[in-house]
Design an enzyme around this catalytic site. Structure first.
Site, short mmCIF file in Angstrom:
data_model
loop_
_atom_site.label_atom_id
_atom_site.label_comp_id
_atom_site.label_asym_id
_atom_site.label_seq_id
_atom_site.Cartn_x
_atom_site.Cartn_y
_atom_site.Cartn_z
N CYS A 273 0.84 -1.20 0.00
CA CYS A 273 0.00 0.00 0.00
C CYS A 273 0.88 1.25 0.00
O CYS A 273 1.43 1.59 -1.04
CB CYS A 273 -1.00 -0.03 1.15
SG CYS A 273 -2.44 1.02 0.86
N HIS B 95 -3.99 -5.12 0.20
CA HIS B 95 -3.60 -5.67 1.50
C HIS B 95 -3.69 -7.19 1.50
O HIS B 95 -4.78 -7.75 1.58
CB HIS B 95 -4.51 -5.10 2.59
CG HIS B 95 -4.21 -3.67 2.92
ND1 HIS B 95 -3.68 -3.29 4.12
CD2 HIS B 95 -4.35 -2.54 2.18
CE1 HIS B 95 -3.51 -1.97 4.12
NE2 HIS B 95 -3.91 -1.49 2.96
N GLU C 184 -2.88 -9.14 3.91
CA GLU C 184 -3.22 -9.63 5.25
C GLU C 184 -4.72 -9.59 5.53
O GLU C 184 -5.19 -10.14 6.52
CB GLU C 184 -2.47 -8.82 6.32
CG GLU C 184 -3.03 -7.44 6.61
CD GLU C 184 -2.70 -6.38 5.57
OE1 GLU C 184 -3.13 -5.23 5.77
OE2 GLU C 184 -2.03 -6.67 4.56
#
Length: 192
Positions: A76, A170, A172
């Site tokens: 990001c 992202h 995660e």
């Protein structure tokens, strides 16, 4: 050991948890990075964070000092920071994406997406993007490996020669179901 450079983002601990499935993780604030932290790392990860790359000159300096010496992954903000340092421009998106799952078109021959199914969805949390018109300013070694098919925003890159990788999304997040496999691919590519 994976060095996770923290930009005080709410996603840092989630990212740490994902990375811990692959190696020991050292989380350090960007202002407290020491040379031995980078020296000991087999992967340096630039975390997400608020604001824009211009607000993180310390991280830009770390990137410049260690690119080509250690594998580096930017996520990001980290993605934007690497590409800006390499010559791209960062602009505000016309459509802010926060907590949105979108399709990604990607190069299945890339190291990042090796072994993944042809259709992927990823988690987006960003109001800025890399300007596609500025991609021509990047070195030839950097290859855009994924983009948003609707807005044409670059979403991932890799530089196999210097072992640089970037994800605008992202991995995660639970909204990126293949996030763990993507990290595994990047880690393996960095260790080659």
């Amino acid at each position: 050991m994976i060095l996770l450079i923290d930009h005080q983002d709410s996603f840092t601990r989630n990212l740490e948890h994902l990375l811990a499935g692959f190696d020991r993780v050292l989380v350090r604030d960007r202002l407290k990075i020491e040379e031995q932290d980078c020296e000991a790392a087999n992967l340096i990860v630039l975390s997400p964070g608020p604001g824009n790359p211009d607000q993180y000159p310390e991280t830009q300096d770390i990137y410049r000092a260690w690119k080509g010496k250690r594998p580096i992954l930017g996520i990001c903000l980290g993605f934007q920071l690497i590409l800006q340092v390499e010559g791209a421009s960062i602009t505000r998106q016309s459509h802010v994406l926060h907590g949105v799952e979108t399709e990604i078109e990607f190069d299945p021959c890339s190291q990042t997406y090796s072994g993944l199914p042809p259709s992927l969805r990823v988690a987006r949390y960003h109001s800025l993007r890399v300007d596609p018109a500025s991609l021509a300013n990047l070195p030839d070694t950097i290859r855009i490996t994924g983009h948003d098919p609707i807005r044409d925003a670059p979403l991932s890159f890799e530089d196999g020669k210097r072992k640089l990788f970037g994800l605008q999304y992202h991995p995660e997040s639970f909204l990126t179901p293949s996030g763990s496999k993507i990290i595994e691919n990047i880690r393996n590519a960095g260790m080659d």
